[in-house]
Design a protein around this motif. Structure first.
Motif, mmCIF file in Angstrom:
data_model
loop_
_atom_site.group_PDB
_atom_site.id
_atom_site.type_symbol
_atom_site.label_atom_id
_atom_site.label_comp_id
_atom_site.label_asym_id
_atom_site.label_seq_id
_atom_site.Cartn_x
_atom_site.Cartn_y
_atom_site.Cartn_z
ATOM 1 N N ASP A 207 0.831 -1.198 0.000
ATOM 2 C CA ASP A 207 0.000 0.000 0.000
ATOM 3 C C ASP A 207 0.870 1.255 0.000
ATOM 4 O OD1 ASP A 207 -2.199 -1.601 0.070
ATOM 5 O OD2 ASP A 207 -2.560 -1.378 2.218
ATOM 6 N N LEU A 209 2.011 4.863 1.188
ATOM 7 C CA LEU A 209 2.060 5.471 2.511
ATOM 8 C C LEU A 209 2.075 6.985 2.352
ATOM 9 C CD1 LEU A 209 2.352 5.172 5.582
ATOM 10 C CD2 LEU A 209 4.839 5.157 5.255
ATOM 11 N N ALA A 222 -8.040 8.762 7.114
ATOM 12 C CA ALA A 222 -7.997 7.329 6.818
ATOM 13 C C ALA A 222 -9.396 6.768 6.607
ATOM 14 C CB ALA A 222 -7.293 6.584 7.948
ATOM 15 N N GLN A 231 -2.092 3.896 3.168
ATOM 16 C CA GLN A 231 -1.977 3.981 4.614
ATOM 17 C C GLN A 231 -1.656 5.419 4.984
ATOM 18 O OE1 GLN A 231 1.085 1.173 5.619
ATOM 19 N NE2 GLN A 231 -0.160 -0.621 5.102
ATOM 20 N N TRP A 343 -0.545 5.678 13.032
ATOM 21 C CA TRP A 343 -0.527 4.944 11.764
ATOM 22 C C TRP A 343 -1.843 4.217 11.612
ATOM 23 C CZ3 TRP A 343 1.058 -0.615 10.921
ATOM 24 C CH2 TRP A 343 1.143 -0.907 9.557
ATOM 25 N N SER A 344 -2.420 4.263 10.424
ATOM 26 C CA SER A 344 -3.739 3.693 10.197
ATOM 27 C C SER A 344 -3.756 2.176 10.188
ATOM 28 C CB SER A 344 -4.321 4.208 8.868
ATOM 29 O OG SER A 344 -3.480 3.854 7.781
ATOM 30 N N GLY A 345 -2.604 1.525 10.186
ATOM 31 C CA GLY A 345 -2.553 0.074 10.191
ATOM 32 C C GLY A 345 -2.708 -0.494 11.593
ATOM 33 N N ASP A 352 6.974 -2.689 10.499
ATOM 34 C CA ASP A 352 6.048 -1.591 10.247
ATOM 35 C C ASP A 352 6.420 -0.364 11.072
ATOM 36 O OD1 ASP A 352 4.614 -3.197 8.500
ATOM 37 O OD2 ASP A 352 3.273 -3.927 10.072
#
Length: 506
Positions: A207, A209, A222, A231, A343-345, A352
């Motif tokens: 994805d 970033l 997000a 992301q 972070w949107s994850g 990460d």
């Protein structure tokens, strides 16, 4: 427009094959210059040569009219101003061409893009419409000023490692009273669509970033772009309060509905942090020891106000990963404070977290691009009145910088006597610009030769200008379109109003 886009990529492929296997740098540069010329549909020759003058001028650009004296600009100063004020640039076609150029990527092959706003200050432009107050930093510490101007939202692809290069892909002027986050979301959505159409992202690729600084609502952004392969990484203020996931519902005998939020995670209260999910320590050459800790699946508690005022139904739960970065030292010797990131994850791994904080530090490379635009290429030097003219000039500067980036492998190090030599792959944009005149001689120019003409008579001597320009007031305009007025307790000369301490909220 689609036909021009196909011709652009076909021309790039043909010239790259004839380039002798040098990575397609020369062929890509020639193809991009021809594609850029095709996007100029009115006063195209003058606009193209104006961009040439920006790249070939000796030293920084001090004024736009001074570019008419550069040898690469074969027209007069009257044609120069006429092209900026009344020319036409097919911005949609130019955006498509920029999306098809080779872009820098991270170590895992993903695209990392930075989003930031840079103002074109016009404090004395009383006749300039659509100005809004732009946030700027003063000369003193913690000195903030609001100066009238035109703010531009810029998106640029970032490189890995220490570099002052970026790859600008889009620029959009923010009008007064707009919802900046909604405009940014639309800008990112359009850019992602162009990158996918150009083949920059394919199925099963990592994805993209997008890295943003404080001032953007990362969870909301997000949520608006959750259907895209991207992301979001954004810096947070140090006074934020997040919530943990809701505990498991055990059906108590007294009944009641299940909880939607867990315990509070207060950034300023270490006692509320609990045990971190991930902790890493990295020794860096620039910042010393970097300590990173992360907590997974944290979310803000949304309130029915501002952008969520018209929300119908239960408020969404926007989970992500909160990252806290601390370094041993700062190169500038300033106050060393921790940096909070969101972070949107979720289900974060050590890789990460390591990628997120490193890419956030690379976000500051876009500041080098803004300084190059303003101090060397003269982005904010012209005193234009019309915002459309400012947009045309902005895209000329963006295109000029892109040509410098495509010329990195072709430029020689024309250093000054007091400068240190650097490796060819470490040339800065300013040093590449010094040798662009020699590169331009090999690429050729698609602009036609000027036709001899005589200047107009102008205003007769002794006749005053009776058509005065309209003057526009600049006021603080809210997202709703209403003019902002300072509260009574904020007026100068009044005592601050005491309020009871409000409970912590997410």
């Amino acid at each position: 427009m689609l036909l021009r886009h196909r011709q652009f990529h076909t021309r790039a492929a043909v010239i790259s094959m004839a380039d002798g296997g040098h990575g397609g740098s020369f062929g890509e540069l020639v193809a991009f210059r021809q594609g850029f010329y095709d996007c100029l549909t009115r006063r195209g020759d003058v606009l193209f040569e104006l961009c040439e003058a920006v790249l070939c001028a000796d030293g920084p650009v001090r004024s736009m009219v001074g570019l008419s004296l550069v040898g690469e600009h074969r027209r007069g100063h009257g044609a120069l101003y006429d092209a900026v004020n009344h020319g036409r640039v097919e911005i949609a076609c130019l955006r498509t061409a920029l999306a098809g150029v080779r872009l820098p990527r991270a170590a895992d092959g993903r695209l990392v893009l930075a989003v930031d706003v840079s103002p074109w200050l016009r404090p004395d432009g009383a006749t300039c419409p659509d100005r809004s107050f732009c946030h700027t930093y003063g000369r003193g510490r913690n000195e903030h000023q609001m100066i009238p101007g035109w703010p531009y939202s810029i998106i640029a692809a970032l490189e890995t490692g220490r570099s002052s290069w970026t790859a600008p892909l889009d620029a959009q002027r923010l009008g007064p009273g707009v919802d900046i986050l909604a405009v940014t979301a639309s800008q990112i959505r359009d850019l992602v669509g162009r990158l996918i159409d150009a083949g920059q992202w394919r199925e099963n690729d990592p994805d993209m970033l997008f890295v943003l600084d404080a001032g953007y609502d990362g969870p909301r952004l997000a949520y608006l772009l959750s259907d895209l392969p991207i992301q979001i990484l954004v810096r947070l203020r140090s006074d934020r309060v997040f919530r943990r996931p809701a505990p498991e519902y055990l059906h108590p005998p007294e009944g009641g509905r299940p909880a939607r939020h867990g315990g509070e995670f207060v950034f300023k209260d270490p006692a509320s942090w609990g045990t971190e999910d991930i902790a890493t320590h990295t020794d860096t050459r620039r910042y010393g020891a970097a300590t990173v800790v992360a907590w997974n699946r944290l979310h803000p508690r949304l309130q029915r106000r501002s952008a969520w005022a018209d929300w119908v139904g239960p408020m969404p739960i926007l989970e992500g990963t909160v990252i806290r970065l601390t370094v041993e030292q700062l190169p500038s010797g300033g106050v060393n404070k921790p940096v909070w990131l969101w972070w949107s994850g979720t289900d974060t791994t050590i890789g990460d977290v390591d990628r997120c904080w490193r890419m956030f530090l690379r976000r500051f490379d876009i500041e080098h691009t803004f300084r190059m635009w303003k101090q060397t290429l003269g982005w904010t030097r012209p005193q234009v009145r019309d915002p459309d003219s400012a947009d045309r000039w902005t895209w000329l500067i963006l295109t000029a910088y892109t040509q410098l980036r495509l010329s990195r492998a072709l430029a020689a190090d024309l250093r000054l006597p007091w400068e240190k030599p650097v490796a060819p792959h470490r040339l800065t944009p300013a040093r590449v610009r010094r040798g662009f005149r020699h590169i331009r001689a090999k690429t050729g120019s698609p602009a036609s030769a000027p036709k001899p003409s005589r200047p107009g008579p102008g205003r007769p001597p002794g006749v005053k200008n009776r058509h005065h320009a309209t003057r526009y007031d600049v006021g603080l305009v809210l997202v709703t379109g209403q003019t902002y007025t300072r509260p009574a307790h904020h007026q100068k000369g009044t005592k601050p109003r005491r309020t009871a301490q409000t409970p912590a909220r997410g």
